[in-house]
Design a protein around this motif. Sequence first.
Motif, PDB file in Angstrom:
ATOM      1  N   ARG A 188       0.836  -1.198   0.000  1.00  0.00           N
ATOM      2  CA  ARG A 188       0.000   0.000   0.000  1.00  0.00           C
ATOM      3  C   ARG A 188       0.864   1.238   0.000  1.00  0.00           C
ATOM      4  NH1 ARG A 188      -4.843   0.567   4.367  1.00  0.00           N
ATOM      5  NH2 ARG A 188      -5.344   2.742   4.016  1.00  0.00           N
ATOM      6  N   TYR A 189       0.470   2.174  -0.853  1.00  0.00           N
ATOM      7  CA  TYR A 189       1.122   3.477  -0.828  1.00  0.00           C
ATOM      8  C   TYR A 189       0.028   4.520  -1.015  1.00  0.00           C
ATOM      9  CZ  TYR A 189       4.233   7.320  -2.009  1.00  0.00           C
ATOM     10  OH  TYR A 189       4.888   8.528  -2.027  1.00  0.00           O
ATOM     11  N   PHE A 207      -2.951   3.989  -3.453  1.00  0.00           N
ATOM     12  CA  PHE A 207      -2.686   2.866  -4.354  1.00  0.00           C
ATOM     13  C   PHE A 207      -2.535   1.606  -3.520  1.00  0.00           C
ATOM     14  CE2 PHE A 207      -0.165   6.402  -6.588  1.00  0.00           C
ATOM     15  CZ  PHE A 207      -1.252   6.813  -7.353  1.00  0.00           C
ATOM     16  N   VAL A 208      -3.301   0.572  -3.842  1.00  0.00           N
ATOM     17  CA  VAL A 208      -3.225  -0.672  -3.062  1.00  0.00           C
ATOM     18  C   VAL A 208      -3.075  -1.861  -4.012  1.00  0.00           C
ATOM     19  CG1 VAL A 208      -4.307  -2.126  -1.311  1.00  0.00           C
ATOM     20  CG2 VAL A 208      -4.654   0.349  -1.250  1.00  0.00           C
ATOM     21  N   MET A 209      -1.882  -2.464  -3.978  1.00  0.00           N
ATOM     22  CA  MET A 209      -1.565  -3.577  -4.873  1.00  0.00           C
ATOM     23  C   MET A 209      -1.096  -4.767  -4.030  1.00  0.00           C
ATOM     24  SD  MET A 209      -2.372  -2.064  -7.683  1.00  0.00           S
ATOM     25  CE  MET A 209      -1.793  -3.120  -8.999  1.00  0.00           C
ATOM     26  N   HIS A 266       5.460  -4.660  -3.950  1.00  0.00           N
ATOM     27  CA  HIS A 266       6.146  -3.372  -4.058  1.00  0.00           C
ATOM     28  C   HIS A 266       6.404  -3.008  -5.517  1.00  0.00           C
ATOM     29  CE1 HIS A 266       6.610  -2.752   0.157  1.00  0.00           C
ATOM     30  NE2 HIS A 266       7.161  -3.953   0.317  1.00  0.00           N
ATOM     31  N   GLU A 325       4.558  -3.719  -8.031  1.00  0.00           N
ATOM     32  CA  GLU A 325       3.304  -3.184  -8.608  1.00  0.00           C
ATOM     33  C   GLU A 325       3.030  -1.758  -8.132  1.00  0.00           C
ATOM     34  OE1 GLU A 325       0.926  -7.478  -9.012  1.00  0.00           O
ATOM     35  OE2 GLU A 325       0.659  -6.209  -7.243  1.00  0.00           O
ATOM     36  N   ILE A 326       3.467  -1.454  -6.923  1.00  0.00           N
ATOM     37  CA  ILE A 326       3.307  -0.078  -6.426  1.00  0.00           C
ATOM     38  C   ILE A 326       4.235   0.862  -7.214  1.00  0.00           C
ATOM     39  CG2 ILE A 326       3.807   1.455  -4.457  1.00  0.00           C
ATOM     40  CD1 ILE A 326       1.136   0.099  -4.110  1.00  0.00           C
ATOM     41  N   ASP A 327       5.493   0.456  -7.396  1.00  0.00           N
ATOM     42  CA  ASP A 327       6.425   1.270  -8.193  1.00  0.00           C
ATOM     43  C   ASP A 327       5.857   1.516  -9.588  1.00  0.00           C
ATOM     44  OD1 ASP A 327       8.182   1.386  -6.105  1.00  0.00           O
ATOM     45  OD2 ASP A 327       9.510  -0.210  -6.848  1.00  0.00           O
ATOM     46  N   THR A 362       2.746   1.469 -10.432  1.00  0.00           N
ATOM     47  CA  THR A 362       1.576   2.344 -10.330  1.00  0.00           C
ATOM     48  C   THR A 362       1.990   3.817 -10.231  1.00  0.00           C
ATOM     49  OG1 THR A 362       0.301   0.603  -9.275  1.00  0.00           O
ATOM     50  CG2 THR A 362      -0.494   2.845  -8.966  1.00  0.00           C
TER      51      THR A 362
END
Length: 332
Positions: free
Chosen positions: A297-298, A301-303, A306, A308-310, A312
């Motif tokens: 989670r960032y 954005f919730v994937m 990490h 997938e977050i980058d 996103t």
Amino acid sequence: MGDQQKVSHISYKHNTHMLSNIFNRAVAIFPRTHRVTMSSASGQASVFEEPRIVVKKLLARAQREGDGAVVRRSIGRHELKYLDPFLMLDEFTVTPPAGFPDHPHRGFETVTYMLQGAFTHQDFAGHKGTIGAGDVQWMTAGRGIVHSEMPVGEGLQTGLQLWINLSSKDKMVEPNYQELLSDDIKRVETDGVEVKIIAGESMGVESPVYTRTPTMFLDFTLQSKAQVNQKIPESWNSFVYVIEGEGVFGSLDSSPVPAHHVLVLSPGDGLSVWNKSSKALRFALIGGEPLNEPVARYGPFVMNTHEEIDQTIQDYQHCKNGFEMAKYWKSQ
Ligand code: FJE
Ligand code: FE
């Protein structure tokens, strides 16, 4: 079920009577004896095989969020980061010109349920809408939404916003909106209990909302001395958020819980609630099937990972993979 409901109602009335008795020792002893007399094989006078009880109770204190808005966060605060599949529950209070200006989402759904006043929403794909008291907006952000959420008109605007995680297979779906106006929300009223069925089923009535992550969202109002038993699927996580008044949740001998508290429920097949007070009790009962997936989670954005977050963050910065429309858009 009907007969059993009556049994627990009678036992409750009996107990209140005893509680008002000045002979405290009798109060302490009698309900126990009483329960044994009423008991089934398990020794519990409950309509449920395994009644859910409260395992965690937290007060949602007010904090600032967005642009001058105030939220009481229950799920999502550090004592209760995640209750799979629920990422956040905020009771928000906003007075214009405060609000939640342009911001993105990816990988989950937001459910906005207005309690008082009205909110207007506009997104980068041209979606616009206003929801008023009792209306619901069920938004699937999926691969990407950029939007603003702002109050309309004067005075205090309040509501609940719930964030529901999406499974890995649904995180990148096309964004979607389901809007339910108050008049279209099915409700059942019986014996001092009113339930509005926002998602899932209660008292044989089902909501038309499509929940990608299976979810129940019920808004109960119990008049003074009313009682209710609500089934909850066994394998689901569930919690209560007290909106108004105070209630006794899960076991008759537990202390009444006042407004702005979140109650995490144990495993079990259902919840019993009593309103022993002289005022109406209003609470949301929310449950969902756990995803049992990793959460990265960032902010909004919730994937699952990490990486997938980058990805996103890059997609959002470069306006691609669902964020194309973010390039030139600004809310009005
Ligand atoms: C958000 C901070 C935020 N609770 N309740 C960071 F405030 C938000 C956000 C909201 C929000 C919006 C409404 Cl209408 C009601 C809310 C938080 O928009 F998304 C991030 N990332
Ligand atoms: Fe938002």
